[in-house]
Design a protein around this motif. Structure first.
Motif, PDB file in Angstrom:
ATOM      1  N   PRO A   1     -19.265 -62.295  48.141  1.00 21.92           N
ATOM      2  CA  PRO A   1     -17.963 -62.922  47.944  1.00 21.92           C
ATOM      3  C   PRO A   1     -18.088 -64.428  48.157  1.00 21.92           C
ATOM      4  O   PRO A   1     -18.652 -64.872  49.156  1.00 21.92           O
ATOM      5  N   PHE A   2     -17.640 -65.179  47.198  1.00 25.59           N
ATOM      6  CA  PHE A   2     -17.772 -66.639  47.292  1.00 25.59           C
ATOM      7  C   PHE A   2     -16.576 -67.188  48.056  1.00 25.59           C
ATOM      8  O   PHE A   2     -15.602 -67.644  47.475  1.00 25.59           O
ATOM      9  N   ALA A   3     -16.675 -67.105  49.367  1.00 27.33           N
ATOM     10  CA  ALA A   3     -15.562 -67.551  50.200  1.00 27.33           C
ATOM     11  C   ALA A   3     -15.543 -69.071  50.256  1.00 27.33           C
ATOM     12  O   ALA A   3     -16.494 -69.683  50.713  1.00 27.33           O
ATOM     13  N   VAL A   4     -14.476 -69.637  49.763  1.00 32.17           N
ATOM     14  CA  VAL A   4     -14.317 -71.086  49.823  1.00 32.17           C
ATOM     15  C   VAL A   4     -12.957 -71.375  50.447  1.00 32.17           C
ATOM     16  O   VAL A   4     -11.949 -70.849  49.987  1.00 32.17           O
ATOM     17  N   VAL A   5     -12.956 -72.132  51.511  1.00 28.18           N
ATOM     18  CA  VAL A   5     -11.691 -72.546  52.097  1.00 28.18           C
ATOM     19  C   VAL A   5     -11.335 -73.872  51.436  1.00 28.18           C
ATOM     20  O   VAL A   5     -12.018 -74.868  51.633  1.00 28.18           O
TER      21      VAL A   5
ATOM     22  N   GLU B   1     -20.636 -68.408  56.919  1.00 30.95           N
ATOM     23  CA  GLU B   1     -21.043 -68.549  55.511  1.00 30.95           C
ATOM     24  C   GLU B   1     -19.895 -68.966  54.607  1.00 30.95           C
ATOM     25  O   GLU B   1     -19.640 -68.349  53.580  1.00 30.95           O
ATOM     26  N   THR B   2     -19.182 -69.978  55.009  1.00 30.63           N
ATOM     27  CA  THR B   2     -18.024 -70.411  54.248  1.00 30.63           C
ATOM     28  C   THR B   2     -18.118 -71.904  53.977  1.00 30.63           C
ATOM     29  O   THR B   2     -18.511 -72.668  54.848  1.00 30.63           O
ATOM     30  N   VAL B   3     -17.748 -72.268  52.766  1.00 31.19           N
ATOM     31  CA  VAL B   3     -17.685 -73.678  52.400  1.00 31.19           C
ATOM     32  C   VAL B   3     -16.250 -74.144  52.608  1.00 31.19           C
ATOM     33  O   VAL B   3     -15.316 -73.425  52.256  1.00 31.19           O
ATOM     34  N   VAL B   4     -16.064 -75.294  53.194  1.00 27.30           N
ATOM     35  CA  VAL B   4     -14.722 -75.862  53.317  1.00 27.30           C
ATOM     36  C   VAL B   4     -14.682 -77.116  52.449  1.00 27.30           C
ATOM     37  O   VAL B   4     -15.461 -78.039  52.646  1.00 27.30           O
ATOM     38  N   ASP B   5     -13.784 -77.104  51.462  1.00 30.41           N
ATOM     39  CA  ASP B   5     -13.687 -78.260  50.572  1.00 30.41           C
ATOM     40  C   ASP B   5     -13.081 -79.448  51.296  1.00 30.41           C
ATOM     41  O   ASP B   5     -13.498 -80.575  51.116  1.00 30.41           O
ATOM     42  N   ASP B   6     -12.054 -79.177  52.066  1.00 27.79           N
ATOM     43  CA  ASP B   6     -11.321 -80.269  52.692  1.00 27.79           C
ATOM     44  C   ASP B   6     -10.982 -79.873  54.122  1.00 27.79           C
ATOM     45  O   ASP B   6     -10.157 -78.990  54.340  1.00 27.79           O
ATOM     46  N   LEU B   7     -11.647 -80.473  55.074  1.00 29.10           N
ATOM     47  CA  LEU B   7     -11.429 -80.106  56.473  1.00 29.10           C
ATOM     48  C   LEU B   7     -10.695 -81.236  57.188  1.00 29.10           C
ATOM     49  O   LEU B   7     -11.083 -82.396  57.093  1.00 29.10           O
ATOM     50  N   THR B   8      -9.621 -80.879  57.887  1.00 31.19           N
ATOM     51  CA  THR B   8      -8.878 -81.841  58.695  1.00 31.19           C
ATOM     52  C   THR B   8      -8.866 -81.324  60.124  1.00 31.19           C
ATOM     53  O   THR B   8      -8.419 -80.200  60.361  1.00 31.19           O
ATOM     54  N   VAL B   9      -9.374 -82.078  61.045  1.00 33.37           N
ATOM     55  CA  VAL B   9      -9.344 -81.702  62.464  1.00 33.37           C
ATOM     56  C   VAL B   9      -8.366 -82.643  63.150  1.00 33.37           C
ATOM     57  O   VAL B   9      -8.545 -83.859  63.113  1.00 33.37           O
ATOM     58  N   LYS B  10      -7.310 -82.053  63.738  1.00 30.61           N
ATOM     59  CA  LYS B  10      -6.322 -82.874  64.452  1.00 30.61           C
ATOM     60  C   LYS B  10      -6.484 -82.612  65.936  1.00 30.61           C
ATOM     61  O   LYS B  10      -6.295 -81.485  66.379  1.00 30.61           O
ATOM     62  N   VAL B  11      -6.867 -83.624  66.673  1.00 26.44           N
ATOM     63  CA  VAL B  11      -6.993 -83.484  68.117  1.00 26.44           C
ATOM     64  C   VAL B  11      -5.721 -84.058  68.728  1.00 26.44           C
ATOM     65  O   VAL B  11      -5.496 -85.269  68.688  1.00 26.44           O
TER      66      VAL B  11
END
Lengths: 76, 495
Positions: B228-232, B387-397
């Motif tokens: 399964p091509f899991a893409v977030v 095993e997941t690709v994330v196209d756009d990651l936003t980390v809010k601390v």
């Protein structure tokens, strides 16, 4: 120097007990306040005594409700 | 007259030409006095993410000192490149250790066909006549192209992978081999560039001898990949720090199955059958005596997703916009926590799902005080799903109210800015440091730090707010009792 972990000022497992204790004391003082208000006549009332009782009750109720929030998982 | 001006122009051009020639010579010589004695490239296509291991044995045969070597990528590769790591081997046999090397992109207008160069800085400059071995790992996302682009529910998923049979390099390569590892031995077709061999799930290109710099011979491998091509597409992680002893994490996912698009109707029966075979294969020791091809092909949709959470996690929830999703399992041990989640519906190619995972963590595991009195959060960057690709990651601390001067220490380049968040019992709002990164792969799961100044007196702001509100109520009551609001004349007593 190894980094020092930051912990909560009071151990987390004490929160529920602390909350119950503070709220019980706060409610008792509140009860005393209202009994005093209802049973003394206008002339015999002492404003300082009323304010001090109110302050003590509000400190206990305020901190009690804070620890109630923390104990239920609402970390403010 | 005319002839004189022409000759004058020629006189002016000659030194220019000479100069540019010398420039060219210099560029060529700096790359030509290094050659790669042997190169090996192993491409791992067993998962939806392409991982490439490159081993280069580099020799300097003439240049006085070479501080760095170059690795070249084609324009498409550099577009999909998520991470590039390089290391060198030290010691022999059993005492082998890998020493990481620093990598930086180089602007390379001289490189042909828009090849992008990355320079690897060696630990010590390579002297003339010396050789060194450099190992590089790079990860490419979105480089497996499904073909056919649309499949029905019980068809296998086939993908194309495009690369070059020869290793793209600014140096002459004396001997080289490329190995492509596919998930199974089912390879529909592959380009032949002699010598090419295929055995089992591995296709070998080479060995080729004495290839010139920047030699490129495109190849296509068409093979079955039922992963399964899991893409977030978008992941927003909120990390809220409370100095009262908790770290609250909220991950908002927009997940997509980026494999071949689903064609035709969706059958619950086939999906359930696929799930049954999957359970059978997982839990029964002997293989199921059913058509293997059919069984394999059912697996291109998601069954479960596994999220790796830190140990000592508590109050975990998994929900979406319409409420709690009941299909999840949590396994906790002292090393890690595993959260196995199942989307609300099986996810086929092109289908999407949005959901939120939230949990609490003990503060003392992640928040520390440095020697200069600043506090810092030490947390893992990247996506907890494996095993997941994330196209756009936003980390809010989200820092506690009253914290100042937040600075982030992230081991790779990220975009960052500040914003305000309002939460429980807030007056001025919580300073929030936002980190954004595109194209994130599991190799980015690396700790990062956020430093900030905090005065513990600010912890008293919330309880004092509660105290003062209760006190205001009492004061209002006292005022009400003391003020006589009646309009009649006060009665005279004891007259």
């Amino acid at each position: 120097m190894a980094p020092k972990p930051v912990t909560s000022p009071i151990p987390i497992h004490l929160y529920p007990m602390l909350s119950a204790l503070l709220l019980v004391v706060g409610l008792l003082v509140t009860a005393f306040f209202f009994i005093y208000e209802a049973t003394t006549s206008t002339r015999n009332r002492c404003l300082a005594k009323e304010l001090v009782t109110a302050a003590v009750a509000s400190v206990f109720l305020g901190f009690g409700s804070l620890f109630l929030l923390l104990a239920t998982g609402v970390y403010v | 007259m005319g002839r004189r001006t022409r000759s004058a122009a020629a006189m002016a051009i000659v030194p220019l030409l000479l100069l540019s020639f010398f420039h060219l010579l210099q560029f060529v010589s700096s790359t030509q006095e290094i050659r790669v004695l042997s190169a090996e490239k192993r491409i791992d296509l067993t998962s939806p993410i392409a991982r490439v291991f490159l081993t280069l044995k580099v020799e300097n045969y003439g240049a006085p000192e070479v501080p760095e070597i170059l690795i070249a990528f084609s324009p498409t590769e550099s577009e999909h490149l998520a991470i590039l790591k390089a290391s060198t081997v030290e010691g022999k046999r059993k005492k082998k250790t890998y020493v990481p090397l620093s990598v930086s992109p180089v602007s390379s207008p001289d490189a042909p066909n828009g090849a992008q160069l990355y320079s690897v800085t060696l630990r010590s400059p390579l002297q003339s006549g010396e050789t060194t071995t450099v190992e590089a790992l790079y990860v490419l996302t979105h480089s497996l192209e499904p073909f056919p682009t649309e499949i029905s529910q019980s068809e296998p998923q086939l993908v194309y992978y495009r690369d070059s049979a020869t290793i793209l390099s600014p140096y002459t390569i004396v001997e080289q081999t490329v190995y492509i590892k596919t998930p199974s031995s089912k390879v529909e077709s592959y380009t032949k560039v002699e010598p090419t061999a295929r055995s089992g799930s591995e296709t070998r290109y080479g060995p080729y001898h004495d290839r010139l710099p920047y030699s490129f011979s495109p190849v296509i491998v068409h093979f079955e990949n039922n992963n399964p091509f899991a893409v977030v597409e978008e992941l927003v992680r909120e990390i809220e720090i409370s100095h009262w002893g908790n770290l609250q994490i909220r991950d908002h996912y927009r997940l997509k199955h980026a494999g071949a698009r689903h064609k035709g109707v969706f059958s619950r029966t086939i999906a359930a059958l696929g799930y049954f075979y999957w359970v059978y294969d997982t839990y029964a020791k002997h293989p199921c005596r059913l058509d293997y091809q059919f069984r394999q092909s059912l697996s291109a949709s998601f069954k479960t997703l596994l999220a790796m959470l830190p140990p000592r996690v508590h109050s975990v929830y998994y929900r979406d916009d319409i409420g709690n999703i009941s299909s999840s399992h949590l396994r906790i041990n002292s090393q890690k926590s595993e959260l196995e989640i199942e989307p609300r519906y099986p996810l086929f190619g092109g289908w999407k799902a949005t959901f939120t995972i939230g949990y609490g963590l003990p503060l003392q595991d992640f928040l520390f005080e440095s020697s200069d009195g600043r506090r810092y959060l030490n947390f893992s960057f990247g996506c907890p799903l494996i095993e997941t690709v994330v196209d756009d990651l936003t980390v809010k601390v989200i820092l506690p109210e009253g914290s100042r001067n937040p600075t982030a220490a992230v081991p790779f380049p990220v975009n960052q800015h500040l914003e305000m968040t309002y939460s429980y019992l807030d007056v001025v709002g919580r300073t929030t440091l936002v980190l954004q990164k595109r194209n994130v792969v599991p190799e980015h799961n690396y700790p990062f730090q956020v430093y900030y100044d905090f005065n513990p007196i600010f912890m008293l702001a919330e309880p004092l707010m509660l105290v003062s509100s209760v006190f205001l109520f009492f004061v209002a009551y006292i005022a009400y009792v003391h003020i006589d609001l009646s309009i009649r004349r006060p009665l005279k007593t004891n007259s």
